[in-house]
Design a protein around this motif. Structure first.
Motif, mmCIF file in Angstrom:
data_model
loop_
_atom_site.group_PDB
_atom_site.id
_atom_site.type_symbol
_atom_site.label_atom_id
_atom_site.label_comp_id
_atom_site.label_asym_id
_atom_site.label_seq_id
_atom_site.Cartn_x
_atom_site.Cartn_y
_atom_site.Cartn_z
ATOM 1 N N ASP A 1 -9.873 0.779 1.676
ATOM 2 C CA ASP A 1 -9.992 2.176 1.280
ATOM 3 C C ASP A 1 -10.808 2.294 -0.010
ATOM 4 N N CYS A 2 -10.565 1.369 -0.930
ATOM 5 C CA CYS A 2 -11.224 1.412 -2.237
ATOM 6 C C CYS A 2 -12.737 1.269 -2.101
ATOM 7 N N THR B 1 0.836 -1.196 0.000
ATOM 8 C CA THR B 1 0.000 0.000 0.000
ATOM 9 C C THR B 1 0.875 1.252 0.000
ATOM 10 N N ILE C 1 -3.707 1.523 -3.377
ATOM 11 C CA ILE C 1 -4.462 1.778 -2.147
ATOM 12 C C ILE C 1 -5.063 0.461 -1.667
ATOM 13 N N THR C 2 -5.439 0.407 -0.408
ATOM 14 C CA THR C 2 -5.970 -0.836 0.152
ATOM 15 C C THR C 2 -7.374 -1.107 -0.381
#
Length: 225
Positions: A149-150, A122, A145-146
């Motif tokens: 988060d997505c 990440t 991004i994780t």
């Protein structure tokens, strides 16, 4: 979930590779094309006879009518007889395991990508190379991004949209990537553009096939040929 996933893809289907040449450091970039010259997908050279691309690029087309455009030389190379396969676990509804292999009918000389040695971290970055509407290669910096988060609600994705075979990348620039466009970091292919809602930008991540998760399938498939 998948209603708008090909919106950006449709913007780039009419193109040819005959007049554009990649620099040496990205001569791994290829285009999966119809024999009429229309660009269908992107891909990356893994060795002098092997292309890694998205399963989407094979499941909805007659492979006998496809060729591989080597962007660095402008050549169109035929696909070897029976030289195509995709991960049997590919799900066209969810885009899980969206990866395929093509074997070229003849060897080509270029730089080749390696498979990733570890999971993308990440915050790490990679370069997405896309085929633009004006028939040039464009490099876009993407930040991983994780999954949490997505699908957090900040973007268009929600719980249930992402799987282990996927990863999300966020860019400050707009990226209209066709499926199979390679995401590369330090010479390693870490992702293939798979799907997304419209063109990716700083407020809309691109969803990639996570090549690390597909590594064993790719390796065993290539070795079996």
């Amino acid at each position: 979930m998948m209603t708008n996933q090909f919106t950006c893809t449709l913007l780039l289907l009419i193109a040819t590779a005959s007049s554009i040449y990649a620099s040496d450091d990205r001569s791994y970039v290829v285009l999966v094309k119809g024999k009429d010259g229309g660009v269908i997908c992107g891909g990356a050279l893994y060795n002098n006879r092997t292309v890694i691309t998205a399963a989407t690029c094979l499941t909805f087309y007659d492979v006998d009518q496809l060729v591989v455009g080597i962007v660095s030389s402008g050549q169109d190379i035929n696909i070897d007889n029976n030289g195509h396969t995709f991960n049997i676990a590919f799900d066209p509804d969810t885009q899980e395991n969206d990866v395929a292999i093509l074997r070229l009918a003849e060897p080509v000389s270029a730089t080749y990508v390696k498979l990733p040695s570890k999971q993308p971290v990440t915050g790490s970055t990679g370069v997405l190379t896309i085929w633009s509407a004006n028939k040039t290669l464009v490099d876009i910096s993407e930040t991983i991004i994780t999954a949490d988060d997505c699908v957090s609600g900040k973007y268009n994705y929600e719980d249930g949209d992402l799987f282990d075979s996927m990863l999300c990348g966020l860019s400050k620039d707009q990226a209209c990537a066709i499926a199979g466009s390679p995401l590369v970091s330090e010479g390693q292919l870490i992702g293939l553009a798979s799907w997304g809602y419209g063109c990716a930008n700083k407020a809309n991540p691109e969803v990639y096939t996570n090549i690390y998760e597909e590594k064993s399938w790719i390796t065993s498939t290539v070795e079996s040929w």
